[in-house]
Design an enzyme around this catalytic site. Structure first.
Site, PDB file in Angstrom:
ATOM      1  CG  PHE A  17     -12.930 -14.635  -3.571  1.00  0.00           C
ATOM      2  CD1 PHE A  17     -12.688 -16.089  -3.111  1.00  0.00           C
ATOM      3  CD2 PHE A  17     -12.844 -14.552  -5.100  1.00  0.00           C
ATOM      4  CE1 PHE A  17     -12.797 -17.362  -4.068  1.00  0.00           C
ATOM      5  CE2 PHE A  17     -12.862 -15.737  -5.887  1.00  0.00           C
ATOM      6  CZ  PHE A  17     -12.730 -16.908  -5.286  1.00  0.00           C
ATOM      7  CB  ILE A  18      -8.330 -13.406  -4.689  1.00  0.00           C
ATOM      8  CG1 ILE A  18      -9.362 -13.528  -5.764  1.00  0.00           C
ATOM      9  CG2 ILE A  18      -6.886 -13.685  -5.415  1.00  0.00           C
ATOM     10  CD1 ILE A  18      -9.176 -13.102  -7.098  1.00  0.00           C
ATOM     11  N   GLY A  42     -14.265  -7.083   2.014  1.00  0.00           N
ATOM     12  CA  GLY A  42     -13.582  -8.424   2.722  1.00  0.00           C
ATOM     13  C   GLY A  42     -14.376  -8.844   3.804  1.00  0.00           C
ATOM     14  CB  THR A 101     -11.818   1.954  -3.802  1.00  0.00           C
ATOM     15  OG1 THR A 101     -13.154   2.420  -3.317  1.00  0.00           O
ATOM     16  CG2 THR A 101     -11.309   0.734  -3.154  1.00  0.00           C
ATOM     17  CB  ALA A 123      -5.186  -7.812  -8.159  1.00  0.00           C
ATOM     18  CE1 TYR A 155     -12.836  -3.550 -10.916  1.00  0.00           C
ATOM     19  CE2 TYR A 155     -13.766  -4.993 -12.424  1.00  0.00           C
ATOM     20  CZ  TYR A 155     -12.976  -4.796 -11.478  1.00  0.00           C
ATOM     21  OH  TYR A 155     -12.348  -5.827 -10.750  1.00  0.00           O
ATOM     22  CE  LYS A 159      -7.918  -3.338 -10.544  1.00  0.00           C
ATOM     23  NZ  LYS A 159      -7.386  -3.247  -9.148  1.00  0.00           N
TER      24      LYS A 159
END
Ligand code: UDP
Length: 329
Positions: A17-18, A42, A101, A123, A155, A159
């Site tokens: 999306f981004i 994606g 991932t 990101a 999550y 990150k």
């Protein structure tokens, strides 16, 4: 072939999306764009309209494929690392995939980037703040997380490890790394499949189905248009002082989820869709923890680049409605 003036930019997760919006903006200003995407979340449809552009190329592969990454990184001037497992629904249903991932992927990108000393934008996400209650969130705020038995927090931690790793590569190897924490980015091409609320409400309203508000709907978020987010990324990429720093990027227009549902219903003109309340246990998993409010401080990114969001939530919802109307017709 590398031309002199145009930058060659690699976007990991470029069919997402981004990533697809970023690719579009870079191409529009004459840059050469290469993307790598394993199409796990994606979609080729997201980049379909770019495929004939001679400045655009793509590799369908995972970023942990060292050979492919080595070549792509060696050929670029700058990397936007957006490939990640995202979406609360996906995280709850597949925490192994989320953790692997995010952590292994970022590690692979940083290793390749270090080999050729290429600047990297990582990101990250507002999830790293967890359920902190003092809003707005500043980049230096403490993180407040739940227990490891609640997979949602994996999550946030995955990150955060990406951020730690990026900053460590910056300090240890002098790799130019910048961290960008996105706060609820929305716009055309975002799918509701992994839990994101705006596309879900819009699709529900278009079908005349009930809008599913989780909890009591009093929880709030700030939704930022993806075009504003892309503008922030481009500004940061042109700001040498941003290297080694962490930035919040998001809207400061706060809305409760119930108000959001009402807005979607009104803007879509679909007054007959009712709003139903679903418990978090039922929506996600027993004992699920949500955050009540999530608002960024954007003082830092404004100070460094002058960026502020320009697109209102109403306008963004309208864009998403137009996108899904066209998709579904
Ligand atoms: N939400 C909702 N209905 C949905 C999907 C999400 O009420 O169909 C809520 C969700 O519980 C959260 C907010 O909307 O409070 C934003 O959810 P999203 O997954 O878009 O982003 P988050 O901020 O949780 O990362």
């Amino acid at each position: 072939m590398k031309s002199k003036n145009n930058r060659h930019v690699l976007i990991t997760g470029g069919a997402g999306f981004i990533g697809s919006h970023l690719a579009e903006a870079l191409l529009a200003r004459g840059d050469v764009v290469m993307i790598i995407d394993d199409l796990s979340t994606g979609r080729l449809e997201n980049i379909q309209h770019l495929r004939d552009n001679p400045n655009f190329s793509f590799a369908i592969d995972t970023i942990t494929n060292e050979l492919v990454m080595d070549r792509l990184v060696s050929e670029c001037d700058l990397i936007f690392h957006l490939a990640a497992a995202v979406g609360v629904q996906l995280i709850i249903s597949d925490p192994v995939r989320t953790i692997e991932t995010n952590i292994l992927g970022t590690h692979a990108v940083l290793k390749a980037a270090t080999r050729y000393r290429k600047p990297v934008f990582i990101a990250s996400t507002s999830e790293v703040y967890g359920k902190g209650e003092r809003v707005p969130f500043h980049e230096e705020d403490d993180r407040v997380l739940g227990p490891t038995t609640k997979s949602r927090w994996s999550y946030s931690d995955s990150k955060a490890i990406d951020e730690f790793l990026g900053l460590a590569y910056y300090h240890k190897f002098g790799l130019p790394v910048t961290i960008v924490r996105f706060f609820n980015t929305v716009g055309p091409r975002q799918t509701g499949q992994y839990g994101m609320v705006v596309p879900r409400f819009v699709q529900q309203a278009l079908r005349g189905a009930p809008l599913t508000v989780y909890g009591d709907g009093d929880q709030s978020r700030c939704f930022c248009n993806v075009r504003d987010v892309v503008r922030a990324l481009l500004l940061l990429a042109g700001t040498p002082a941003a290297v080694g720093e962490v930035f919040n990027v998001g809207s400061i227009e706060e809305v409760s989820i119930l108000e959001l549902a009402q807005k979607v219903r009104m803007l879509e003109g679909e007054q007959q869709s009712e709003i139903v309340f679903i418990s978090y246990d039922e929506a996600y998993a027993p004992g699920f923890e949500d955050m009540q409010r999530r608002v960024p401080s954007i003082d830092k990114v404004t100070r460094f680049t002058g960026w502020r969001p320009q697109i209102s939530l109403d306008e963004t919802i309208q864009e998403v409605i137009t996108y899904y109307r066209a998709e579904e017709s």
